[in-house]
Scaffold this motif. Structure first.
Motif, PDB file in Angstrom:
ATOM      1  N   LEU A  23      -3.863   0.752   7.796  1.00 33.46           N
ATOM      2  CA  LEU A  23      -3.146   1.518   6.785  1.00 33.46           C
ATOM      3  C   LEU A  23      -3.455   0.985   5.407  1.00 33.46           C
ATOM      4  O   LEU A  23      -3.743  -0.186   5.241  1.00 33.46           O
ATOM      5  N   PRO A  24      -3.380   1.865   4.410  1.00 37.58           N
ATOM      6  CA  PRO A  24      -3.498   1.352   3.049  1.00 37.58           C
ATOM      7  C   PRO A  24      -2.309   0.429   2.803  1.00 37.58           C
ATOM      8  O   PRO A  24      -1.219   0.684   3.304  1.00 37.58           O
ATOM      9  N   LEU A  25      -2.508  -0.629   2.044  1.00 38.05           N
ATOM     10  CA  LEU A  25      -1.449  -1.625   1.923  1.00 38.05           C
ATOM     11  C   LEU A  25      -0.445  -1.340   0.807  1.00 38.05           C
ATOM     12  O   LEU A  25       0.467  -2.102   0.598  1.00 38.05           O
ATOM     13  N   SER A  26      -0.622  -0.273   0.075  1.00 39.11           N
ATOM     14  CA  SER A  26       0.429   0.069  -0.880  1.00 39.11           C
ATOM     15  C   SER A  26       0.352   1.546  -1.174  1.00 39.11           C
ATOM     16  O   SER A  26      -0.570   2.237  -0.755  1.00 39.11           O
ATOM     17  N   GLY A  27       1.348   2.018  -1.954  1.00 39.20           N
ATOM     18  CA  GLY A  27       1.396   3.442  -2.223  1.00 39.20           C
ATOM     19  C   GLY A  27       0.416   3.875  -3.312  1.00 39.20           C
ATOM     20  O   GLY A  27       0.244   5.047  -3.556  1.00 39.20           O
ATOM     21  N   GLU A  28      -0.219   2.937  -3.989  1.00 39.95           N
ATOM     22  CA  GLU A  28      -1.022   3.331  -5.156  1.00 39.95           C
ATOM     23  C   GLU A  28      -2.495   3.519  -4.816  1.00 39.95           C
ATOM     24  O   GLU A  28      -3.005   2.948  -3.875  1.00 39.95           O
ATOM     25  N   SER A  29      -3.153   4.291  -5.639  1.00 35.86           N
ATOM     26  CA  SER A  29      -4.556   4.688  -5.497  1.00 35.86           C
ATOM     27  C   SER A  29      -5.070   4.576  -4.067  1.00 35.86           C
ATOM     28  O   SER A  29      -5.826   3.676  -3.742  1.00 35.86           O
ATOM     29  N   PRO A  30      -4.656   5.517  -3.235  1.00 34.20           N
ATOM     30  CA  PRO A  30      -4.996   5.441  -1.822  1.00 34.20           C
ATOM     31  C   PRO A  30      -6.498   5.364  -1.559  1.00 34.20           C
ATOM     32  O   PRO A  30      -6.908   4.711  -0.622  1.00 34.20           O
ATOM     33  N   LYS A  31      -7.284   5.982  -2.452  1.00 34.97           N
ATOM     34  CA  LYS A  31      -8.720   6.010  -2.173  1.00 34.97           C
ATOM     35  C   LYS A  31      -9.316   4.598  -2.197  1.00 34.97           C
ATOM     36  O   LYS A  31     -10.133   4.261  -1.380  1.00 34.97           O
ATOM     37  N   GLU A  32      -8.864   3.802  -3.179  1.00 36.84           N
ATOM     38  CA  GLU A  32      -9.408   2.451  -3.282  1.00 36.84           C
ATOM     39  C   GLU A  32      -8.859   1.523  -2.207  1.00 36.84           C
ATOM     40  O   GLU A  32      -9.540   0.682  -1.692  1.00 36.84           O
ATOM     41  N   LYS A  33      -7.564   1.727  -1.902  1.00 42.71           N
ATOM     42  CA  LYS A  33      -6.894   0.754  -1.043  1.00 42.71           C
ATOM     43  C   LYS A  33      -7.090   1.031   0.451  1.00 42.71           C
ATOM     44  O   LYS A  33      -6.833   0.188   1.275  1.00 42.71           O
ATOM     45  N   THR A  34      -7.507   2.230   0.786  1.00 42.08           N
ATOM     46  CA  THR A  34      -7.610   2.576   2.192  1.00 42.08           C
ATOM     47  C   THR A  34      -8.662   1.713   2.892  1.00 42.08           C
ATOM     48  O   THR A  34      -9.804   1.650   2.464  1.00 42.08           O
ATOM     49  N   VAL A  35      -8.227   1.063   3.940  1.00 42.14           N
ATOM     50  CA  VAL A  35      -9.134   0.200   4.679  1.00 42.14           C
ATOM     51  C   VAL A  35     -10.007   1.065   5.578  1.00 42.14           C
ATOM     52  O   VAL A  35     -11.213   0.946   5.600  1.00 42.14           O
ATOM     53  N   SER A  36      -9.349   1.965   6.316  1.00 42.64           N
ATOM     54  CA  SER A  36     -10.077   2.930   7.123  1.00 42.64           C
ATOM     55  C   SER A  36      -9.102   4.060   7.408  1.00 42.64           C
ATOM     56  O   SER A  36      -7.921   3.933   7.157  1.00 42.64           O
ATOM     57  N   VAL A  37      -9.621   5.161   7.896  1.00 38.96           N
ATOM     58  CA  VAL A  37      -8.720   6.279   8.150  1.00 38.96           C
ATOM     59  C   VAL A  37      -7.973   6.026   9.449  1.00 38.96           C
ATOM     60  O   VAL A  37      -8.571   5.877  10.503  1.00 38.96           O
ATOM     61  N   GLY A  38      -6.650   5.951   9.353  1.00 32.54           N
ATOM     62  CA  GLY A  38      -5.856   5.614  10.540  1.00 32.54           C
ATOM     63  C   GLY A  38      -5.241   6.848  11.165  1.00 32.54           C
ATOM     64  O   GLY A  38      -4.908   7.793  10.467  1.00 32.54           O
ATOM     65  N   PRO A  39      -5.123   6.849  12.471  1.00 29.52           N
ATOM     66  CA  PRO A  39      -4.556   8.009  13.156  1.00 29.52           C
ATOM     67  C   PRO A  39      -3.028   7.968  13.235  1.00 29.52           C
ATOM     68  O   PRO A  39      -2.433   8.782  13.920  1.00 29.52           O
ATOM     69  N   ASN A  40      -2.390   7.022  12.537  1.00 32.59           N
ATOM     70  CA  ASN A  40      -0.936   6.881  12.675  1.00 32.59           C
ATOM     71  C   ASN A  40      -0.195   7.227  11.398  1.00 32.59           C
ATOM     72  O   ASN A  40      -0.528   6.709  10.334  1.00 32.59           O
ATOM     73  N   PRO A  41       0.833   8.068  11.509  1.00 29.66           N
ATOM     74  CA  PRO A  41       1.715   8.242  10.363  1.00 29.66           C
ATOM     75  C   PRO A  41       2.568   6.978  10.208  1.00 29.66           C
ATOM     76  O   PRO A  41       2.631   6.175  11.145  1.00 29.66           O
ATOM     77  N   TRP A  42       3.156   6.775   9.058  1.00 33.09           N
ATOM     78  CA  TRP A  42       3.996   5.598   8.870  1.00 33.09           C
ATOM     79  C   TRP A  42       5.112   5.881   7.884  1.00 33.09           C
ATOM     80  O   TRP A  42       5.113   6.916   7.208  1.00 33.09           O
ATOM     81  N   LEU A  43       6.072   4.951   7.823  1.00 32.02           N
ATOM     82  CA  LEU A  43       7.206   5.067   6.909  1.00 32.02           C
ATOM     83  C   LEU A  43       7.151   3.935   5.898  1.00 32.02           C
ATOM     84  O   LEU A  43       6.789   2.811   6.252  1.00 32.02           O
ATOM     85  N   GLU A  44       7.503   4.228   4.659  1.00 33.54           N
ATOM     86  CA  GLU A  44       7.639   3.187   3.643  1.00 33.54           C
ATOM     87  C   GLU A  44       9.080   3.195   3.158  1.00 33.54           C
ATOM     88  O   GLU A  44       9.635   4.250   2.872  1.00 33.54           O
ATOM     89  N   LEU A  45       9.684   2.015   3.088  1.00 36.92           N
ATOM     90  CA  LEU A  45      11.080   1.902   2.654  1.00 36.92           C
ATOM     91  C   LEU A  45      11.134   1.202   1.305  1.00 36.92           C
ATOM     92  O   LEU A  45      10.355   0.280   1.044  1.00 36.92           O
ATOM     93  N   SER A  46      12.077   1.622   0.463  1.00 39.76           N
ATOM     94  CA  SER A  46      12.252   1.003  -0.846  1.00 39.76           C
ATOM     95  C   SER A  46      13.515   0.141  -0.849  1.00 39.76           C
ATOM     96  O   SER A  46      14.627   0.647  -0.722  1.00 39.76           O
ATOM     97  N   GLU A  47      13.326  -1.151  -1.012  1.00 39.51           N
ATOM     98  CA  GLU A  47      14.481  -2.059  -1.107  1.00 39.51           C
ATOM     99  C   GLU A  47      15.359  -1.680  -2.277  1.00 39.51           C
ATOM    100  O   GLU A  47      16.580  -1.666  -2.176  1.00 39.51           O
ATOM    101  N   GLU A  48      14.698  -1.388  -3.390  1.00 38.34           N
ATOM    102  CA  GLU A  48      15.457  -1.082  -4.602  1.00 38.34           C
ATOM    103  C   GLU A  48      16.365   0.133  -4.392  1.00 38.34           C
ATOM    104  O   GLU A  48      17.525   0.120  -4.783  1.00 38.34           O
ATOM    105  N   ALA A  49      15.837   1.175  -3.746  1.00 37.85           N
ATOM    106  CA  ALA A  49      16.643   2.382  -3.526  1.00 37.85           C
ATOM    107  C   ALA A  49      17.845   2.059  -2.635  1.00 37.85           C
ATOM    108  O   ALA A  49      18.968   2.495  -2.904  1.00 37.85           O
ATOM    109  N   TYR A  50      17.632   1.297  -1.567  1.00 38.21           N
ATOM    110  CA  TYR A  50      18.761   0.940  -0.691  1.00 38.21           C
ATOM    111  C   TYR A  50      19.820   0.137  -1.438  1.00 38.21           C
ATOM    112  O   TYR A  50      21.026   0.380  -1.293  1.00 38.21           O
ATOM    113  N   LEU A  51      19.370  -0.831  -2.238  1.00 31.94           N
ATOM    114  CA  LEU A  51      20.331  -1.701  -2.921  1.00 31.94           C
ATOM    115  C   LEU A  51      21.085  -0.927  -4.002  1.00 31.94           C
ATOM    116  O   LEU A  51      22.295  -1.105  -4.168  1.00 31.94           O
TER     117      LEU A  51
END
Ligand SMILES: *Cc1c(COP(=O)(O)O)cnc(C)c1O
Length: 404
Positions: A23-51
């Motif tokens: 998976l890409p390791l962050s939400g920004e510039s996916p094209k640069e950060k993408t390691v490889s195309v993964g077949p898995n969807p994923w969830l990202e959680l925001s600590e700040e939003a929860y707090l």
């Protein structure tokens, strides 16, 4: 991105075993950060939003502390991950679960705040629950017998909660048996009555009667010298509808994740909550389909002209609502695209005449970025309710960010 944040994210990614799925390791510039195309969807959680939400919910409840309900795998978003975040909030008085194994998993995940098990438990796990300092509910005569046997087996004081049915008719001790059981709890050595609680229904008149019944019971018990512990009644809806439901603490679930129980609530303007998560997947296919061709098993979408169609590796088996094909959107590269097909493991987007997305681009199916894809906005578009994320598969990898 500063080093601290990068390390944090990479650490979270490794902890969740994400590095291995590319998976890409962050939400920004996916094209640069993408390691490889993964077949898995994923969830990202925001600590700040929860707090921030935890603080806002407490404010909404007149400053009362919050017992966050994280049943159903934290409303589909990962009970351990969400509990670890909420453990840092001064407004969170504890977390409540329905299944004993999930309460144990959350304690093992390092959560130090009080944990309340609102449901029954398997007796073979009783000792571990008591040793993990999980508060057990007396929710039936039978559960009381188990708790009584447990108190004899352990040297630890067992914290218990009296779960009274004041009218929900689903869980808890029937109202007319509650006083008798409370007296038995109080008379049993090794037990500490830490909570007395009930659950309110939504109709206002009926909920008001429930509050009265609850208050009467508490008064009777206190007049007999029984200390009832912390009192709570209010799930999200009652919190918003009935200020006299607050008691010692409030007990919301859906509000914690930034959604109101009903799609349109005027109170939302005074107490803004933030969606706490994004559901993402990468584009795994982009092809130009010809006029007359169709997509998916049901041939739900037939092309009236040649169009580019993208495929995402996420479908209703992952918990994405199949109603999305009736009018939902997905965000790719800052543009919304219409969902035209949802199968068990794939979703298709109508890209249009021009090829504006590529294989490997990151798609946000749900997130705070546009009104159409917030949990509430999505719920409205698919004609569903605001609890749709509860269906997300437990196996979806979770990536925790400090903030979005
Ligand atoms: C689910 C649940 C809640 C929270 O409900 P929301 O509508 O998500 O706020 C509170 N109390 C009990 C007992 C519950 O089962």
């Amino acid at each position: 991105m500063n080093e601290g944040r990068r390390n944090f994210i990479i650490k979270s990614a490794l902890t969740a075993g994400l590095a291995s799925v590319g998976l890409p390791l962050s939400g920004e510039s996916p094209k640069e950060k993408t390691v490889s195309v993964g077949p898995n969807p994923w969830l990202e959680l925001s600590e700040e939003a929860y707090l921030k939400n935890a603080a806002t919910i407490s404010k909404l409840a007149g400053g009362k502390p919050v017992m966050a309900v994280l049943k159903n795998n934290g409303y589909g978003l990962g009970d351990v991950e969400v509990a670890q975040i909420l453990n840092k909030s001064e407004h969170i008085a504890g977390m409540a679960f329905v299944k004993e194994k999930r309460a144990l998993a959350v304690r093992k995940g390092g959560v130090t705040k009080p944990i309340l098990l609102m449901g029954d438990f398997d007796e073979s796990l009783g000792k571990e629950l008591a040793e993990s300092e999980i508060t057990l509910s007396v929710c039936s005569a039978d559960s009381f017998k188990k708790i009584k046997r447990l108190a004899k087996q352990t040297s630890k004081t067992v914290n218990v909660a009296l779960y009274v049915d004041t009218g929900l008719g689903r869980m808890g001790i029937p109202y007319d048996q509650a006083q008798g059981l409370a007296e038995k709890v109080a008379a049993t050595r090794g037990l500490n009555l830490a909570h007395t609680f009930s659950t309110l229904t939504t109709p206002k008149d009926y909920a008001t009667e429930q509050i009265q019944k609850f208050n009467e019971l508490v008064k009777t018990l206190e007049s007999k010298g029984i200390s009832v512990g912390q009192k709570h009644l209010a799930p999200s809806y009652s919190m918003l509808d009935l200020p006299n439901s607050f008691q010692d603490m409030v007990r919301p679930g859906i509000l914690v994740h930034g959604s109101y129980p009903l799609a349109k609530m005027s109170i939302a303007e005074q107490f803004p909550l933030f969606p706490t998560y994004r559901m993402k997947a990468q584009v795994i296919r982009i092809e130009k389909l010809r006029k007359g061709e169709s997509i998916g098993f049901s041939r739900f979408y037939k092309l009236e002209k040649d169009e580019w169609i993208a495929t995402l590796p996420v479908g209703w088996a992952d918990g994405y609502n199949s109603g999305a094909e009736e009018g939902a959107f997905v965000l790719v590269n800052d543009q919304l695209y219409r969902v035209v097909n949802v199968n068990a493991s794939h979703t298709n987007l109508l890209i249009g005449d021009k090829k504006t997305v590529d294989i490997g681009d990151t798609a946000t199916l749900i997130g705070p970025d546009r009104p159409e894809i917030t949990p509430e906005g999505f719920g409205k578009l698919v004609g569903g309710h605001n609890y749709l994320q509860i269906n997300y598969k437990e196996s979806l990898p979770k990536l925790v960010h400090e903030k979005f």
